[in-house]
Write a protein that holds these residues in place. Structure first.
Motif, PDB file in Angstrom:
ATOM      1  N   PRO A 150       0.861  -1.145  -0.127  1.00  0.00           N
ATOM      2  CA  PRO A 150      -0.006  -0.074   0.166  1.00  0.00           C
ATOM      3  C   PRO A 150       0.680   1.269  -0.138  1.00  0.00           C
ATOM      4  CG  PRO A 150      -0.131  -1.025   2.038  1.00  0.00           C
ATOM      5  CD  PRO A 150       0.591  -1.983   1.228  1.00  0.00           C
ATOM      6  N   THR A 151       2.105   1.279   0.477  1.00  0.00           N
ATOM      7  CA  THR A 151       2.925   2.418   0.648  1.00  0.00           C
ATOM      8  C   THR A 151       4.257   2.164  -0.087  1.00  0.00           C
ATOM      9  OG1 THR A 151       3.935   1.752   2.770  1.00  0.00           O
ATOM     10  CG2 THR A 151       1.819   3.442   2.799  1.00  0.00           C
ATOM     11  N   PRO A 152       4.926   2.940  -0.810  1.00  0.00           N
ATOM     12  CA  PRO A 152       6.001   2.674  -1.391  1.00  0.00           C
ATOM     13  C   PRO A 152       7.115   3.003  -0.571  1.00  0.00           C
ATOM     14  CG  PRO A 152       5.211   5.044  -1.917  1.00  0.00           C
ATOM     15  CD  PRO A 152       4.153   4.485  -1.325  1.00  0.00           C
ATOM     16  N   CYS A 153       8.393   2.223  -1.097  1.00  0.00           N
ATOM     17  CA  CYS A 153       9.584   2.395  -0.182  1.00  0.00           C
ATOM     18  C   CYS A 153      10.532   3.462  -0.729  1.00  0.00           C
ATOM     19  CB  CYS A 153      10.257   0.932  -0.086  1.00  0.00           C
ATOM     20  SG  CYS A 153      11.875   0.949   0.584  1.00  0.00           S
ATOM     21  N   VAL A 154      10.806   4.622  -0.150  1.00  0.00           N
ATOM     22  CA  VAL A 154      11.579   5.464  -0.695  1.00  0.00           C
ATOM     23  C   VAL A 154      12.883   5.259  -0.068  1.00  0.00           C
ATOM     24  CG1 VAL A 154      12.072   7.950  -0.552  1.00  0.00           C
ATOM     25  CG2 VAL A 154       9.461   7.104  -0.693  1.00  0.00           C
ATOM     26  N   VAL A 155      14.075   4.899  -1.051  1.00  0.00           N
ATOM     27  CA  VAL A 155      15.129   4.574  -0.626  1.00  0.00           C
ATOM     28  C   VAL A 155      15.993   5.909  -0.717  1.00  0.00           C
ATOM     29  CG1 VAL A 155      17.454   3.440  -1.480  1.00  0.00           C
ATOM     30  CG2 VAL A 155      15.103   2.315  -1.707  1.00  0.00           C
ATOM     31  N   SER A 156      16.944   6.220   0.283  1.00  0.00           N
ATOM     32  CA  SER A 156      17.749   7.405   0.340  1.00  0.00           C
ATOM     33  C   SER A 156      19.180   7.089   0.439  1.00  0.00           C
ATOM     34  CB  SER A 156      17.393   8.266   1.491  1.00  0.00           C
ATOM     35  OG  SER A 156      17.490   7.301   2.765  1.00  0.00           O
ATOM     36  N   GLU A 190      24.514  12.963   9.779  1.00  0.00           N
ATOM     37  CA  GLU A 190      24.045  12.093   8.943  1.00  0.00           C
ATOM     38  C   GLU A 190      23.173  12.643   7.869  1.00  0.00           C
ATOM     39  OE1 GLU A 190      21.861   7.527   8.339  1.00  0.00           O
ATOM     40  OE2 GLU A 190      21.662   8.453  10.463  1.00  0.00           O
ATOM     41  N   ILE A 191      23.412  12.344   6.518  1.00  0.00           N
ATOM     42  CA  ILE A 191      22.793  12.722   5.542  1.00  0.00           C
ATOM     43  C   ILE A 191      21.909  11.916   4.823  1.00  0.00           C
ATOM     44  CG2 ILE A 191      22.906  14.005   3.125  1.00  0.00           C
ATOM     45  CD1 ILE A 191      25.216  15.588   4.172  1.00  0.00           C
ATOM     46  N   VAL A 198      16.786  16.392   0.625  1.00  0.00           N
ATOM     47  CA  VAL A 198      17.871  16.107   1.815  1.00  0.00           C
ATOM     48  C   VAL A 198      17.727  16.458   3.276  1.00  0.00           C
ATOM     49  CG1 VAL A 198      20.398  16.723   2.161  1.00  0.00           C
ATOM     50  CG2 VAL A 198      19.575  16.537  -0.197  1.00  0.00           C
ATOM     51  N   THR A 199      17.443  15.490   4.239  1.00  0.00           N
ATOM     52  CA  THR A 199      17.399  15.596   5.364  1.00  0.00           C
ATOM     53  C   THR A 199      18.527  15.305   6.070  1.00  0.00           C
ATOM     54  OG1 THR A 199      16.695  13.328   5.615  1.00  0.00           O
ATOM     55  CG2 THR A 199      15.116  15.042   5.239  1.00  0.00           C
ATOM     56  N   ALA A 215      15.560  19.501   6.986  1.00  0.00           N
ATOM     57  CA  ALA A 215      15.085  19.113   5.625  1.00  0.00           C
ATOM     58  C   ALA A 215      15.064  20.121   4.579  1.00  0.00           C
ATOM     59  CB  ALA A 215      13.734  18.573   6.072  1.00  0.00           C
ATOM     60  N   HIS A 216      15.601  19.861   3.664  1.00  0.00           N
ATOM     61  CA  HIS A 216      15.707  20.807   2.342  1.00  0.00           C
ATOM     62  C   HIS A 216      15.544  20.308   0.964  1.00  0.00           C
ATOM     63  CE1 HIS A 216      17.933  23.804   4.826  1.00  0.00           C
ATOM     64  NE2 HIS A 216      18.797  22.937   5.446  1.00  0.00           N
ATOM     65  N   PRO A 217      14.951  21.060   0.037  1.00  0.00           N
ATOM     66  CA  PRO A 217      14.716  20.452  -1.227  1.00  0.00           C
ATOM     67  C   PRO A 217      16.097  20.280  -1.782  1.00  0.00           C
ATOM     68  CG  PRO A 217      14.247  22.805  -1.140  1.00  0.00           C
ATOM     69  CD  PRO A 217      14.426  22.354   0.285  1.00  0.00           C
TER      70      PRO A 217
END
Length: 306
Positions: A150-156, A190-191, A198-199, A215-217
């Motif tokens: 139901p929710t996507p996994c956002v990889v960073s 940690e980035i 970018v958090t 947190a920044h764009p």
């Protein structure tokens, strides 16, 4: 990405090959096929395999790849399998010859649209290996896929960086600000970077237990400064700092003035000043009279012949 049973293809175009873009393409492929396969075979790419090992040893996987596979519930197979490698690499040549050749595109979206328009033509063909129409066989392939979560996994991407004296953190040739009252110079933070954001997190939890700093764009290009002016609250402003333009010679404080003998000593140490001091001259006989001695003379004795 190619479904192994039917050879149903998927392709998307991107300008980056980093970790976030790599798994964004996975989500686009799952949406294209309408589900998730039970197993995905990789060719030991660095975004999945941490390092190469000897045959028969366990392959160390990237932590983000393990988390992504666990979220979508598929197995990762990162082994050297030459029998299946051509199934994916052959699709590269097919897309290049039938979608890109002889055409000009002004954006990534135009390329993706061109591939989507070509897919029905590809599915209508009879594949040379299994001898069936690709679209008919793909129907059975799609039914066997697992449903999407139901929710996507956002990889960073995750990196450790030092905080500068100006509360800016460098990442990917750009600078991002963090609150001055929550960090100190040279502190490690940690980035976590996605394609759009970018958090920054502290490696040590605060009193309330939170670690999020800012947190920044995500900046586009290189050399940009993404700054929140409120983060600079707490930095020294320099209002109490003594400055000079160089036109006026600063006067020394009273406690720094030289003593009575310091001027003469400095004059003796300075060659130019010592050369200008006038020195009295007197003959050496004056010193003989003061000491009561005769001047030193040398009488050469004559030697009589024998």
């Amino acid at each position: 990405m190619t479904l192994s049973y039917s050879r149903d293809p998927f392709c998307c175009f991107t300008t980056s090959q980093d970790l976030a873009s790599f798994f964004d393409c996975h989500r686009a492929a799952f949406a294209h096929f309408g589900g998730v396969p039970m197993t995905i075979v990789y060719d030991r790419t660095k975004t999945v395999v941490r390092r190469h090992v000897a045959p028969g040893e366990a392959v160390p996987l990237h932590p983000e790849a393990v988390a992504f596979a666990g979220h979508y519930d598929f197995d990762v197979l990162a082994a050297y399998r030459p029998t299946g490698k051509g199934r994916a690499e052959r699709q590269v040549l097919i897309v290049r010859d039938h979608v890109l050749a002889g055409r000009a595109f002004s954006s990534i979206e135009e390329k993706d649209a061109a591939f989507a328009a070509w897919v029905p033509l590809r599915r209508a063909k009879v594949h040379g290996t299994h001898g069936e129409i690709i679209g008919h066989r793909a129907v059975r392939d799609h039914v066997a896929l697992r449903p999407l979560p139901p929710t996507p996994c956002v990889v960073s991407q995750r990196h450790l960086r030092h905080v500068g004296k100006d509360c800016l953190v460098a990442f990917d040739a750009n600078l991002y600000s963090v609150p001055a009252r929550k960090v100190r110079p040279r502190q490690l933070v940690e980035i976590r970077a996605t394609k759009s954001q970018v958090t920054l997190y502290s490696t040590v939890p605060a009193a309330a237990g939170d670690t999020l700093l800012a947190a920044h764009p995500r900046a586009v290009g290189r050399g940009a400064k993404i700054v929140d002016e409120r983060h600079w609250d707490g930095l020294p402003t320099g209002a109490g700092r003594r400055t000079t333009t160089g036109d006026v010679v600063p006067q020394p404080r009273r406690d720094q003035l030289p003593g009575p003998d310091a001027g003469s000593l400095q004059a003796l140490l300075n060659r130019a000043a010592a050369a200008s001091v006038e020195v009295g001259r007197r003959p050496l006989s004056v010193y003989d009279e003061l000491t009561g001695t005769r001047p030193f003379t040398t009488n050469r004795a004559t030697k009589e012949p024998s």
